[in-house]
Design a protein around this motif. Structure first.
Motif, PDB file in Angstrom:
ATOM      1  N   ASP A   8      30.774  49.000  30.417  1.00 18.42           N
ATOM      2  CA  ASP A   8      32.055  49.001  29.707  1.00 18.42           C
ATOM      3  C   ASP A   8      32.781  47.684  30.008  1.00 18.42           C
ATOM      4  N   PRO A   9      33.083  46.885  28.999  1.00 17.35           N
ATOM      5  CA  PRO A   9      33.704  45.567  29.230  1.00 17.35           C
ATOM      6  C   PRO A   9      35.130  45.659  29.749  1.00 17.35           C
ATOM      7  N   ARG A  10      35.702  46.849  29.749  1.00 19.00           N
ATOM      8  CA  ARG A  10      37.082  46.991  30.241  1.00 19.00           C
ATOM      9  C   ARG A  10      37.148  47.106  31.758  1.00 19.00           C
ATOM     10  N   ILE A  11      36.009  47.263  32.429  1.00 16.71           N
ATOM     11  CA  ILE A  11      35.986  47.467  33.880  1.00 16.71           C
ATOM     12  C   ILE A  11      35.508  46.195  34.561  1.00 16.71           C
ATOM     13  N   HIS A  12      36.309  45.724  35.532  1.00 12.03           N
ATOM     14  CA  HIS A  12      36.043  44.434  36.171  1.00 12.03           C
ATOM     15  C   HIS A  12      36.067  44.597  37.690  1.00 12.03           C
ATOM     16  N   LEU A  13      35.009  44.185  38.349  1.00 16.71           N
ATOM     17  CA  LEU A  13      34.931  44.139  39.800  1.00 16.71           C
ATOM     18  C   LEU A  13      35.008  42.672  40.200  1.00 16.71           C
ATOM     19  N   ILE A  14      36.161  42.254  40.716  1.00 14.18           N
ATOM     20  CA  ILE A  14      36.386  40.822  40.920  1.00 14.18           C
ATOM     21  C   ILE A  14      36.098  40.364  42.349  1.00 14.18           C
ATOM     22  N   GLY A  15      35.657  41.264  43.210  1.00 15.47           N
ATOM     23  CA  GLY A  15      35.344  40.876  44.581  1.00 15.47           C
ATOM     24  C   GLY A  15      36.585  40.736  45.446  1.00 15.47           C
ATOM     25  N   HIS A  16      36.418  40.079  46.586  1.00 12.47           N
ATOM     26  CA  HIS A  16      37.531  39.899  47.508  1.00 12.47           C
ATOM     27  C   HIS A  16      38.640  39.085  46.860  1.00 12.47           C
ATOM     28  N   CYS A  17      39.876  39.506  47.090  1.00 12.46           N
ATOM     29  CA  CYS A  17      41.033  38.796  46.545  1.00 12.46           C
ATOM     30  C   CYS A  17      41.929  38.372  47.706  1.00 12.46           C
ATOM     31  N   ALA A  18      42.025  37.074  47.930  1.00 12.16           N
ATOM     32  CA  ALA A  18      42.861  36.562  49.019  1.00 12.16           C
ATOM     33  C   ALA A  18      44.338  36.565  48.644  1.00 12.16           C
ATOM     34  N   ASN A  19      44.624  36.629  47.354  1.00 15.76           N
ATOM     35  CA  ASN A  19      46.001  36.573  46.863  1.00 15.76           C
ATOM     36  C   ASN A  19      46.403  37.954  46.342  1.00 15.76           C
ATOM     37  N   VAL A  20      46.612  38.885  47.266  1.00  9.69           N
ATOM     38  CA  VAL A  20      46.955  40.256  46.852  1.00  9.69           C
ATOM     39  C   VAL A  20      48.297  40.318  46.129  1.00  9.69           C
ATOM     40  N   PRO A  21      49.360  39.650  46.605  1.00  7.33           N
ATOM     41  CA  PRO A  21      50.623  39.692  45.851  1.00  7.33           C
ATOM     42  C   PRO A  21      50.467  39.174  44.425  1.00  7.33           C
ATOM     43  N   GLY A  22      49.704  38.084  44.244  1.00  7.51           N
ATOM     44  CA  GLY A  22      49.478  37.559  42.902  1.00  7.51           C
ATOM     45  C   GLY A  22      48.704  38.530  42.040  1.00  7.51           C
ATOM     46  N   PHE A  23      47.726  39.205  42.631  1.00  8.89           N
ATOM     47  CA  PHE A  23      46.937  40.203  41.909  1.00  8.89           C
ATOM     48  C   PHE A  23      47.829  41.351  41.452  1.00  8.89           C
ATOM     49  N   LEU A  24      48.637  41.886  42.390  1.00  8.05           N
ATOM     50  CA  LEU A  24      49.472  43.042  42.068  1.00  8.05           C
ATOM     51  C   LEU A  24      50.507  42.725  41.001  1.00  8.05           C
ATOM     52  N   ALA A  25      50.988  41.500  40.975  1.00 17.02           N
ATOM     53  CA  ALA A  25      52.015  41.118  40.000  1.00 17.02           C
ATOM     54  C   ALA A  25      51.522  41.261  38.565  1.00 17.02           C
ATOM     55  N   ASN A  26      50.222  41.300  38.355  1.00 11.80           N
ATOM     56  CA  ASN A  26      49.646  41.421  37.013  1.00 11.80           C
ATOM     57  C   ASN A  26      49.483  42.863  36.547  1.00 11.80           C
ATOM     58  N   LEU A  27      49.509  43.802  37.478  1.00 14.35           N
ATOM     59  CA  LEU A  27      49.158  45.180  37.142  1.00 14.35           C
ATOM     60  C   LEU A  27      50.283  45.921  36.445  1.00 14.35           C
ATOM     61  N   ASP A  28      49.887  46.904  35.658  1.00 21.79           N
ATOM     62  CA  ASP A  28      50.830  47.845  35.064  1.00 21.79           C
ATOM     63  C   ASP A  28      50.827  49.179  35.803  1.00 21.79           C
ATOM     64  N   LEU A  29      49.711  49.488  36.472  1.00 21.62           N
ATOM     65  CA  LEU A  29      49.591  50.738  37.207  1.00 21.62           C
ATOM     66  C   LEU A  29      48.672  50.516  38.401  1.00 21.62           C
ATOM     67  N   PHE A  30      49.121  50.942  39.580  1.00 16.15           N
ATOM     68  CA  PHE A  30      48.298  50.852  40.785  1.00 16.15           C
ATOM     69  C   PHE A  30      47.774  52.236  41.132  1.00 16.15           C
ATOM     70  N   VAL A  31      46.492  52.301  41.486  1.00 16.68           N
ATOM     71  CA  VAL A  31      45.882  53.582  41.843  1.00 16.68           C
ATOM     72  C   VAL A  31      45.220  53.467  43.215  1.00 16.68           C
ATOM     73  N   SER A  32      45.496  54.433  44.061  1.00 21.36           N
ATOM     74  CA  SER A  32      44.811  54.554  45.350  1.00 21.36           C
ATOM     75  C   SER A  32      43.975  55.829  45.298  1.00 21.36           C
ATOM     76  N   PRO A  33      42.660  55.724  45.060  1.00 15.26           N
ATOM     77  CA  PRO A  33      41.827  56.908  44.823  1.00 15.26           C
ATOM     78  C   PRO A  33      41.084  57.414  46.055  1.00 15.26           C
ATOM     79  N   SER A  34      41.511  57.048  47.257  1.00 13.69           N
ATOM     80  CA  SER A  34      40.747  57.330  48.474  1.00 13.69           C
ATOM     81  C   SER A  34      40.464  58.816  48.674  1.00 13.69           C
ATOM     82  N   ARG A  35      39.266  59.089  49.176  1.00 18.67           N
ATOM     83  CA  ARG A  35      38.930  60.446  49.601  1.00 18.67           C
ATOM     84  C   ARG A  35      39.552  60.757  50.952  1.00 18.67           C
TER      85      ARG A  35
END
Length: 362
Positions: free
Chosen positions: A243-270
Protein backbone atom coordinates in the motif's frame (compact mmCIF):
# COMPACT_ATOMS: atom_id res chain seq x y z
CA UNK A 1 5.85 -5.11 50.29
CA UNK A 2 8.25 -2.17 49.95
CA UNK A 3 10.30 -0.12 52.36
CA UNK A 4 9.16 3.34 51.32
CA UNK A 5 9.83 6.58 53.15
CA UNK A 6 7.01 8.96 54.02
CA UNK A 7 8.06 11.21 51.15
CA UNK A 8 8.10 8.25 48.80
CA UNK A 9 4.58 7.33 49.83
CA UNK A 10 3.42 10.88 49.18
CA UNK A 11 4.89 10.81 45.70
CA UNK A 12 3.35 7.40 45.09
CA UNK A 13 -0.06 8.66 46.10
CA UNK A 14 -0.21 11.75 43.92
CA UNK A 15 2.12 10.80 41.07
CA UNK A 16 2.19 14.41 39.97
CA UNK A 17 5.92 14.92 39.97
CA UNK A 18 5.70 17.57 42.68
CA UNK A 19 9.22 18.40 43.83
CA UNK A 20 10.41 16.51 46.88
CA UNK A 21 13.63 18.44 47.47
CA UNK A 22 16.82 19.76 45.93
CA UNK A 23 18.66 16.44 45.86
CA UNK A 24 22.06 17.36 47.37
CA UNK A 25 23.01 14.95 50.16
CA UNK A 26 23.99 17.17 53.08
CA UNK A 27 23.98 20.14 50.73
CA UNK A 28 26.90 18.75 48.71
CA UNK A 29 26.94 17.66 45.06
CA UNK A 30 26.95 13.92 44.41
CA UNK A 31 29.11 11.75 42.19
CA UNK A 32 26.58 9.89 40.10
CA UNK A 33 27.28 6.98 37.76
CA UNK A 34 24.55 6.13 35.26
CA UNK A 35 24.86 2.75 33.55
CA UNK A 36 23.09 1.81 30.31
CA UNK A 37 24.43 -0.70 27.79
CA UNK A 38 22.68 0.05 24.50
CA UNK A 39 23.72 0.55 20.89
CA UNK A 40 20.71 2.69 19.99
CA UNK A 41 18.72 5.64 21.32
CA UNK A 42 15.10 5.04 22.24
CA UNK A 43 12.90 6.07 25.17
CA UNK A 44 15.00 4.59 28.00
CA UNK A 45 18.20 5.99 26.56
CA UNK A 46 16.68 9.44 26.16
CA UNK A 47 15.48 9.33 29.79
CA UNK A 48 19.01 8.52 30.94
CA UNK A 49 20.60 11.20 28.74
CA UNK A 50 18.18 13.91 29.86
CA UNK A 51 18.52 12.99 33.54
CA UNK A 52 22.33 12.94 33.39
CA UNK A 53 22.44 16.29 31.60
CA UNK A 54 20.03 17.87 34.06
CA UNK A 55 21.94 16.58 37.09
CA UNK A 56 25.23 17.88 35.69
CA UNK A 57 23.65 21.29 35.07
CA UNK A 58 22.71 21.39 38.76
CA UNK A 59 26.33 20.95 39.78
CA UNK A 60 26.61 17.22 40.34
CA UNK A 61 29.55 15.23 38.99
CA UNK A 62 27.90 12.89 36.51
CA UNK A 63 29.35 9.94 34.63
CA UNK A 64 27.65 7.57 32.17
CA UNK A 65 28.98 4.07 31.46
CA UNK A 66 27.81 2.42 28.25
CA UNK A 67 28.89 0.44 25.22
CA UNK A 68 31.96 1.71 23.42
CA UNK A 69 30.80 3.66 20.39
CA UNK A 70 27.27 4.16 21.75
CA UNK A 71 25.41 7.05 20.10
CA UNK A 72 24.48 8.19 23.61
CA UNK A 73 27.93 9.71 24.00
CA UNK A 74 27.18 12.34 21.38
CA UNK A 75 23.95 13.41 23.10
CA UNK A 76 25.45 14.04 26.53
CA UNK A 77 26.33 17.47 27.85
CA UNK A 78 30.03 18.43 27.87
CA UNK A 79 29.67 18.40 31.67
CA UNK A 80 28.93 14.64 31.62
CA UNK A 81 31.77 12.18 31.12
CA UNK A 82 31.03 9.07 29.06
CA UNK A 83 32.94 5.83 29.69
CA UNK A 84 32.77 3.25 26.88
CA UNK A 85 33.06 -0.34 28.06
CA UNK A 86 33.67 -3.17 25.60
CA UNK A 87 33.82 -6.96 26.07
CA UNK A 88 30.46 -7.77 27.75
CA UNK A 89 32.00 -10.68 29.67
CA UNK A 90 34.11 -8.28 31.76
CA UNK A 91 31.73 -5.33 32.07
CA UNK A 92 30.80 -6.13 35.67
CA UNK A 93 34.43 -6.17 36.73
CA UNK A 94 35.26 -2.98 34.78
CA UNK A 95 32.20 -1.25 36.21
CA UNK A 96 33.32 -2.03 39.76
CA UNK A 97 36.76 -0.64 38.93
CA UNK A 98 35.22 2.49 37.38
CA UNK A 99 32.93 3.13 40.36
CA UNK A 100 35.91 2.96 42.72
CA UNK A 101 38.11 5.10 40.47
CA UNK A 102 35.66 8.00 40.24
CA UNK A 103 34.54 7.64 43.86
CA UNK A 104 30.88 7.28 42.90
CA UNK A 105 28.32 7.89 45.63
CA UNK A 106 25.58 6.15 43.71
CA UNK A 107 25.07 4.05 40.57
CA UNK A 108 21.81 4.35 38.64
CA UNK A 109 21.07 1.41 36.33
CA UNK A 110 18.85 1.50 33.25
CA UNK A 111 17.58 -1.71 31.56
CA UNK A 112 18.46 -5.34 32.27
CA UNK A 113 22.19 -5.64 31.44
CA UNK A 114 23.01 -2.55 33.48
CA UNK A 115 20.94 -3.71 36.45
CA UNK A 116 22.80 -7.01 36.56
CA UNK A 117 26.17 -5.26 36.41
CA UNK A 118 25.31 -2.61 39.01
CA UNK A 119 23.97 -5.23 41.43
CA UNK A 120 27.48 -6.70 41.50
CA UNK A 121 29.02 -3.30 42.26
CA UNK A 122 31.34 -2.62 45.18
CA UNK A 123 30.09 -2.60 48.76
CA UNK A 124 29.26 0.85 50.01
CA UNK A 125 28.04 2.02 46.60
CA UNK A 126 24.37 2.98 46.69
CA UNK A 127 22.55 1.21 43.83
CA UNK A 128 19.23 2.16 42.23
CA UNK A 129 17.39 1.48 38.98
CA UNK A 130 14.53 2.97 37.03
CA UNK A 131 11.96 0.35 36.02
CA UNK A 132 11.79 1.22 32.33
CA UNK A 133 10.13 -2.15 31.71
CA UNK A 134 9.13 -3.80 34.97
CA UNK A 135 10.37 -5.34 38.19
CA UNK A 136 12.32 -8.57 37.82
CA UNK A 137 13.71 -10.12 41.03
CA UNK A 138 16.81 -11.54 39.33
CA UNK A 139 17.78 -8.07 38.14
CA UNK A 140 16.50 -5.73 40.83
CA UNK A 141 16.24 -7.60 44.14
CA UNK A 142 19.83 -6.81 45.17
CA UNK A 143 19.52 -3.09 44.48
CA UNK A 144 18.98 -0.56 47.28
CA UNK A 145 16.15 1.24 45.54
CA UNK A 146 13.90 1.22 42.48
CA UNK A 147 12.11 4.07 40.75
CA UNK A 148 8.68 3.06 39.47
CA UNK A 149 7.23 5.10 36.62
CA UNK A 150 3.60 4.10 37.20
CA UNK A 151 1.45 2.87 40.08
CA UNK A 152 0.97 -0.58 38.60
CA UNK A 153 4.70 -1.23 39.01
CA UNK A 154 4.52 -0.32 42.71
CA UNK A 155 1.88 -3.00 43.19
CA UNK A 156 4.02 -5.68 41.54
CA UNK A 157 7.13 -5.45 43.68
CA UNK A 158 6.23 -8.63 45.60
CA UNK A 159 8.70 -9.07 48.47
CA UNK A 160 11.29 -6.53 47.30
CA UNK A 161 13.21 -5.41 50.37
CA UNK A 162 14.66 -2.10 49.21
CA UNK A 163 13.07 1.31 48.90
CA UNK A 164 10.61 2.07 46.12
CA UNK A 165 9.23 5.36 44.90
CA UNK A 166 6.91 6.51 42.15
CA UNK A 167 8.40 9.22 39.95
CA UNK A 168 6.53 9.52 36.69
CA UNK A 169 8.45 10.32 33.52
CA UNK A 170 8.75 13.95 32.61
CA UNK A 171 8.92 15.92 29.40
CA UNK A 172 12.64 16.05 28.52
CA UNK A 173 14.47 19.12 27.36
CA UNK A 174 14.29 19.22 23.59
CA UNK A 175 16.00 21.42 21.08
CA UNK A 176 13.70 22.87 18.48
CA UNK A 177 13.89 20.58 15.50
CA UNK A 178 14.88 21.89 12.11
CA UNK A 179 11.94 22.41 9.75
CA UNK A 180 10.95 19.12 8.16
CA UNK A 181 8.50 18.88 5.28
CA UNK A 182 7.47 15.24 5.58
CA UNK A 183 4.93 15.39 2.76
CA UNK A 184 7.52 16.74 0.34
CA UNK A 185 10.06 14.16 1.49
CA UNK A 186 7.59 11.35 0.85
CA UNK A 187 6.26 12.94 -2.37
CA UNK A 188 2.74 13.21 -0.96
CA UNK A 189 0.03 15.72 -1.95
CA UNK A 190 -0.13 18.75 0.34
CA UNK A 191 -3.60 17.79 1.53
CA UNK A 192 -2.57 14.31 2.73
CA UNK A 193 -3.61 13.71 6.33
CA UNK A 194 -0.76 12.08 8.21
CA UNK A 195 -1.09 9.47 10.94
CA UNK A 196 2.18 8.74 12.70
CA UNK A 197 3.92 6.78 15.41
CA UNK A 198 7.42 6.91 16.89
CA UNK A 199 9.15 3.94 18.45
CA UNK A 200 11.07 0.73 18.03
CA UNK A 201 9.64 -1.69 15.47
CA UNK A 202 9.12 -4.52 17.93
CA UNK A 203 6.02 -6.68 18.61
CA UNK A 204 5.63 -5.13 22.07
CA UNK A 205 5.12 -1.72 20.43
CA UNK A 206 2.12 -2.93 18.42
CA UNK A 207 2.95 -1.36 15.06
CA UNK A 208 1.47 -4.41 13.33
CA UNK A 209 -1.84 -3.59 15.02
CA UNK A 210 -1.57 0.01 13.81
CA UNK A 211 -0.83 -1.01 10.21
CA UNK A 212 -3.81 -3.37 10.18
CA UNK A 213 -6.09 -0.77 11.77
CA UNK A 214 -4.97 1.91 9.32
CA UNK A 215 -5.66 -0.35 6.34
CA UNK A 216 -9.10 -1.08 7.75
CA UNK A 217 -10.27 2.41 8.68
CA UNK A 218 -8.32 5.23 7.03
CA UNK A 219 -9.60 7.20 4.03
CA UNK A 220 -7.75 7.27 0.69
CA UNK A 221 -6.26 10.71 1.37
CA UNK A 222 -4.49 9.59 4.57
CA UNK A 223 -0.98 8.19 4.99
CA UNK A 224 0.67 6.30 7.82
CA UNK A 225 4.28 7.14 8.71
CA UNK A 226 6.23 5.00 11.19
CA UNK A 227 9.48 6.45 12.55
CA UNK A 228 11.81 3.87 14.06
CA UNK A 229 13.85 0.77 13.43
CA UNK A 230 13.70 -2.74 14.83
CA UNK A 231 13.32 -6.46 14.19
CA UNK A 232 9.69 -6.21 13.05
CA UNK A 233 10.41 -4.07 10.00
CA UNK A 234 10.23 -6.90 7.43
CA UNK A 235 6.98 -8.17 8.95
CA UNK A 236 5.45 -4.69 8.79
CA UNK A 237 6.50 -4.22 5.18
CA UNK A 238 4.83 -7.51 4.28
CA UNK A 239 1.72 -6.63 6.29
CA UNK A 240 1.47 -3.32 4.43
CA UNK A 241 0.95 -5.29 1.22
CA UNK A 242 2.57 -2.67 -0.95
CA UNK A 243 0.00 0.00 0.00
CA UNK A 244 1.68 3.27 -1.11
CA UNK A 245 0.06 5.14 1.78
CA UNK A 246 2.21 3.33 4.38
CA UNK A 247 5.76 4.58 4.94
CA UNK A 248 8.48 3.16 7.20
CA UNK A 249 11.07 5.93 7.33
CA UNK A 250 13.53 4.38 9.79
CA UNK A 251 15.20 6.19 12.66
CA UNK A 252 14.25 9.85 12.97
CA UNK A 253 16.71 12.11 14.78
CA UNK A 254 14.36 15.10 14.46
CA UNK A 255 11.32 13.94 16.43
CA UNK A 256 9.89 17.47 17.01
CA UNK A 257 10.13 18.17 13.26
CA UNK A 258 8.48 14.84 12.48
CA UNK A 259 5.61 15.41 14.92
CA UNK A 260 4.95 18.91 13.58
CA UNK A 261 3.80 17.31 10.30
CA UNK A 262 1.27 14.90 11.78
CA UNK A 263 -2.47 15.25 12.00
CA UNK A 264 -2.93 12.31 14.38
CA UNK A 265 -0.48 10.54 16.69
CA UNK A 266 -1.04 6.90 17.63
CA UNK A 267 0.66 4.88 20.35
CA UNK A 268 -0.36 1.25 19.62
CA UNK A 269 1.83 -0.52 22.21
CA UNK A 270 0.82 -3.87 23.63
CA UNK A 271 2.76 -2.94 26.78
CA UNK A 272 4.05 0.45 27.82
CA UNK A 273 5.36 1.57 31.20
CA UNK A 274 5.68 5.25 30.31
CA UNK A 275 5.77 6.26 26.65
CA UNK A 276 8.03 9.26 26.11
CA UNK A 277 6.80 9.68 22.54
CA UNK A 278 3.29 10.32 23.88
CA UNK A 279 4.55 13.21 26.02
CA UNK A 280 6.29 14.65 22.97
CA UNK A 281 3.08 14.35 20.97
CA UNK A 282 1.23 16.16 23.75
CA UNK A 283 3.85 18.91 23.74
CA UNK A 284 3.26 19.24 19.99
CA UNK A 285 -0.49 19.55 20.59
CA UNK A 286 -1.42 16.51 18.50
CA UNK A 287 -4.70 14.60 18.78
CA UNK A 288 -3.74 11.26 20.33
CA UNK A 289 -5.05 7.71 20.20
CA UNK A 290 -3.27 5.41 22.63
CA UNK A 291 -3.68 1.91 23.94
CA UNK A 292 -4.69 1.71 27.60
CA UNK A 293 -1.47 0.15 28.83
CA UNK A 294 -0.17 0.65 32.40
CA UNK A 295 1.60 3.97 31.99
CA UNK A 296 -0.58 5.84 29.46
CA UNK A 297 -3.87 4.77 31.05
CA UNK A 298 -2.63 6.33 34.28
CA UNK A 299 -1.05 9.61 33.24
CA UNK A 300 -3.44 10.32 30.35
CA UNK A 301 -6.48 10.13 32.64
CA UNK A 302 -8.25 13.48 32.49
CA UNK A 303 -6.59 14.50 29.23
CA UNK A 304 -8.56 14.74 25.95
CA UNK A 305 -7.17 11.59 24.36
CA UNK A 306 -8.76 8.38 23.09
CA UNK A 307 -7.73 5.16 24.87
CA UNK A 308 -8.34 1.76 23.31
CA UNK A 309 -7.78 -1.86 24.24
CA UNK A 310 -4.18 -3.01 23.65
CA UNK A 311 -3.77 -5.47 20.79
CA UNK A 312 -7.22 -4.87 19.30
CA UNK A 313 -7.21 -4.04 15.58
CA UNK A 314 -10.96 -3.41 15.62
CA UNK A 315 -10.89 -0.96 18.52
CA UNK A 316 -7.92 0.95 17.14
CA UNK A 317 -9.49 1.05 13.68
CA UNK A 318 -12.71 2.42 15.16
CA UNK A 319 -10.82 5.20 16.97
CA UNK A 320 -8.92 6.17 13.83
CA UNK A 321 -12.15 6.10 11.84
CA UNK A 322 -13.84 8.46 14.31
CA UNK A 323 -10.94 10.92 14.05
CA UNK A 324 -11.34 11.03 10.27
CA UNK A 325 -15.14 11.37 10.18
CA UNK A 326 -16.13 14.40 8.05
CA UNK A 327 -18.51 15.73 10.72
CA UNK A 328 -15.92 15.41 13.51
CA UNK A 329 -14.68 19.00 13.37
CA UNK A 330 -12.44 18.64 16.45
CA UNK A 331 -11.14 15.21 15.45
CA UNK A 332 -7.82 16.40 13.99
CA UNK A 333 -7.60 19.86 15.57
CA UNK A 334 -4.57 20.82 17.66
CA UNK A 335 -5.01 20.27 21.42
CA UNK A 336 -3.73 22.36 24.34
CA UNK A 337 -2.65 19.80 26.98
CA UNK A 338 -1.83 20.60 30.59
CA UNK A 339 1.88 19.69 30.73
CA UNK A 340 2.42 20.77 34.34
CA UNK A 341 2.28 17.20 35.72
CA UNK A 342 5.26 16.36 33.49
CA UNK A 343 7.62 19.00 34.87
CA UNK A 344 11.27 18.21 34.14
CA UNK A 345 12.62 20.22 37.06
CA UNK A 346 10.30 18.52 39.54
CA UNK A 347 11.02 15.04 38.18
CA UNK A 348 14.79 15.53 38.32
CA UNK A 349 14.56 16.98 41.85
CA UNK A 350 12.53 13.96 42.97
CA UNK A 351 15.14 11.56 41.60
CA UNK A 352 17.93 13.45 43.38
CA UNK A 353 15.98 13.43 46.64
CA UNK A 354 15.53 9.67 46.32
CA UNK A 355 19.28 9.33 45.78
CA UNK A 356 19.88 11.21 49.01
CA UNK A 357 17.53 8.94 50.93
CA UNK A 358 19.23 5.83 49.54
CA UNK A 359 22.75 7.15 50.13
CA UNK A 360 21.91 8.09 53.72
CA UNK A 361 20.87 4.55 54.66
CA UNK A 362 23.31 2.78 57.01
Amino acid sequence: MTDTSQQSRAAAQDGTGASRGGGHAGGKPMRILHVLFSSRIAGSERYCIDLANAQAALGHEVHVAGISGSPMAGELSPRVRFHGLSLPLFRGMRLRWLARKIGADLAHAHLSPACKAVARGPKGLAKVATLHVGYKPRQHARLDGVICVNRAQLKRLDDYGGRAVLIANWMPELEAGAPLDLRARLNLPRGTRLVGAVGRLHPSKGCDVLVSAFLKASPPDAALVLAGEGPQRAELEKLSGGDPRIHLIGHCANVPGFLANLDLFVSPSREETAGLAILEAMQAGLPIVSTATDGPSEYLAGHPVTLVEPGSVDHLAAAIGVAFQPDNIAGLARVCYDMRPFSRSAGVANVLQFYSEIAARP
